[in-house]
Design a protein around this motif. Structure first.
Motif, PDB file in Angstrom:
ATOM      1  N   LEU A  91       0.679  -1.017   0.084  1.00  0.00           N
ATOM      2  CA  LEU A  91      -0.015   0.078  -0.025  1.00  0.00           C
ATOM      3  C   LEU A  91       0.747   1.340  -0.221  1.00  0.00           C
ATOM      4  CD1 LEU A  91      -2.806  -0.911   2.528  1.00  0.00           C
ATOM      5  CD2 LEU A  91      -3.105  -0.900   0.066  1.00  0.00           C
ATOM      6  N   TYR A  95       0.932   3.988  -2.856  1.00  0.00           N
ATOM      7  CA  TYR A  95       0.768   5.252  -2.410  1.00  0.00           C
ATOM      8  C   TYR A  95       1.812   6.358  -2.939  1.00  0.00           C
ATOM      9  CZ  TYR A  95       0.034   9.166   0.871  1.00  0.00           C
ATOM     10  OH  TYR A  95      -0.211  10.498   1.409  1.00  0.00           O
ATOM     11  N   LEU A 101      -6.256   4.427  -3.497  1.00  0.00           N
ATOM     12  CA  LEU A 101      -7.113   3.414  -3.286  1.00  0.00           C
ATOM     13  C   LEU A 101      -8.489   4.164  -3.346  1.00  0.00           C
ATOM     14  CD1 LEU A 101      -7.691   0.614  -2.635  1.00  0.00           C
ATOM     15  CD2 LEU A 101      -7.538   1.205  -0.086  1.00  0.00           C
ATOM     16  N   TRP A 136       3.195   4.049   7.947  1.00  0.00           N
ATOM     17  CA  TRP A 136       2.097   2.944   7.750  1.00  0.00           C
ATOM     18  C   TRP A 136       1.911   2.383   9.160  1.00  0.00           C
ATOM     19  CZ3 TRP A 136      -1.422   3.525   3.713  1.00  0.00           C
ATOM     20  CH2 TRP A 136      -0.802   4.382   2.675  1.00  0.00           C
ATOM     21  N   TYR A 252      -5.659  -0.450   7.978  1.00  0.00           N
ATOM     22  CA  TYR A 252      -4.426  -0.020   7.659  1.00  0.00           C
ATOM     23  C   TYR A 252      -4.526   1.645   7.810  1.00  0.00           C
ATOM     24  CZ  TYR A 252      -3.002  -4.468   5.747  1.00  0.00           C
ATOM     25  OH  TYR A 252      -2.906  -5.644   5.761  1.00  0.00           O
TER      26      TYR A 252
END
Length: 264
Positions: A91, A95, A101, A136, A252
């Motif tokens: 992710l 990003y 997303l 993250w 997340y």
């Protein structure tokens, strides 16, 4: 020329959509992503997933990575934690490459189905501001009574890095206080290179008034994370369940690095 009422044509070009999906207990498929993203994801998997890649290849129009081990399996805490780390870092990679997303979606009625993640990348406008450096965190609600935090500070010697490295302790302390305030906290300990809270009762199997209290816990959890600068980026069903026992989403979170220092 007078305005004839027709909508203005966009000069930025059409958006590009792509999907990332999870299959069986060990497979990732990319559909619609360019070759450089496929290559970057493969390099990331080889770095993050310690068991390694078993094979790669096409599946219809998709590109597929079959991994050793079971990152999306039902059992096995070590693989489950590794799977959270892996998806968290995928992710982050997307990003950083400006893939947004859009949503997660279940595209199958099979009880073992996991989410398909839909991403969008449009043509950037002139003088677009690049995304700020971010970090993250994965948060998994597991079994009937546990919350697991998967967070890895990147200490690269930038100003304030040591304080950032200690941020997991801040997260644990604040979440513990929140759980105690709701009389949910039973104990907390390190497990599989992540921190796990064990809760009183079985909140993830609760019913009636107990299920209302459980949802209050979810609200307080989000408020606590937001107070530390974290926002929810995605909730993803990424692990296989059974016809009698459904798995829960992994959450997340993302936050902009203090001071805007890029340490990735």
């Amino acid at each position: 020329m007078a305005d004839d009422g027709a909508p203005e044509k966009s000069t930025s070009g059409p958006s590009q959509y792509a999907t990332l999906s999870f299959h069986k207990t060990d497979t990732i498929r990319l559909l619609g992503f360019p070759d450089d993203i496929k290559s970057n994801v493969e390099s990331l998997i080889a770095t993050v997933w310690q068991s390694g890649i078993q094979s790669t290849g096409t599946c219809g129009e998709a590109y597929e990575f079959k991994l050793k081990g079971k990152p999306w399996g039902y059992f096995g805490s070590q693989d489950a934690v590794g799977g959270i780390r892996l998806l968290r870092d995928v992710l982050a990679l997307l990003y950083e490459q400006s893939w947004e997303l859009v949503t997660s979606a279940i595209c199958s009625r099979r009880y073992t189905a996991k989410d398909t993640l839909i991403f969008r990348k449009g043509s950037p406008p002139p003088l677009a501001t690049p995304a700020q450096p971010a970090e993250w965190l994965g948060l998994a609600t597991t079994f009937y009574d546990k919350i697991r935090i998967v967070y890895d500070a990147k200490n690269s010697g930038y100003p304030g890095a040591e304080a950032d490295h200690d941020h997991l302790g801040v997260i644990i302390t604040n979440l513990k206080k929140m759980l105690e305030s709701l009389d949910y906290f039973e104990k907390g300990d390190w497990s599989h290179d992540s921190f796990e809270f064990k809760l009183k009762g079985r909140p993830w199997r609760s019913r009636g008034e107990a299920s209302v209290k459980m949802r209050l816990l979810v609200l307080r959890l989000l408020e606590t994370m937001e107070s530390m600068g974290w926002r929810v980026y995605a909730t993803i069903l990424q692990r296989t369940g059974t016809d009698e026992d459904r798995m829960m989403d992994t959450w997340y979170f993302v936050r902009t690095r203090p001071g805007g220092e890029d340490v990735t």
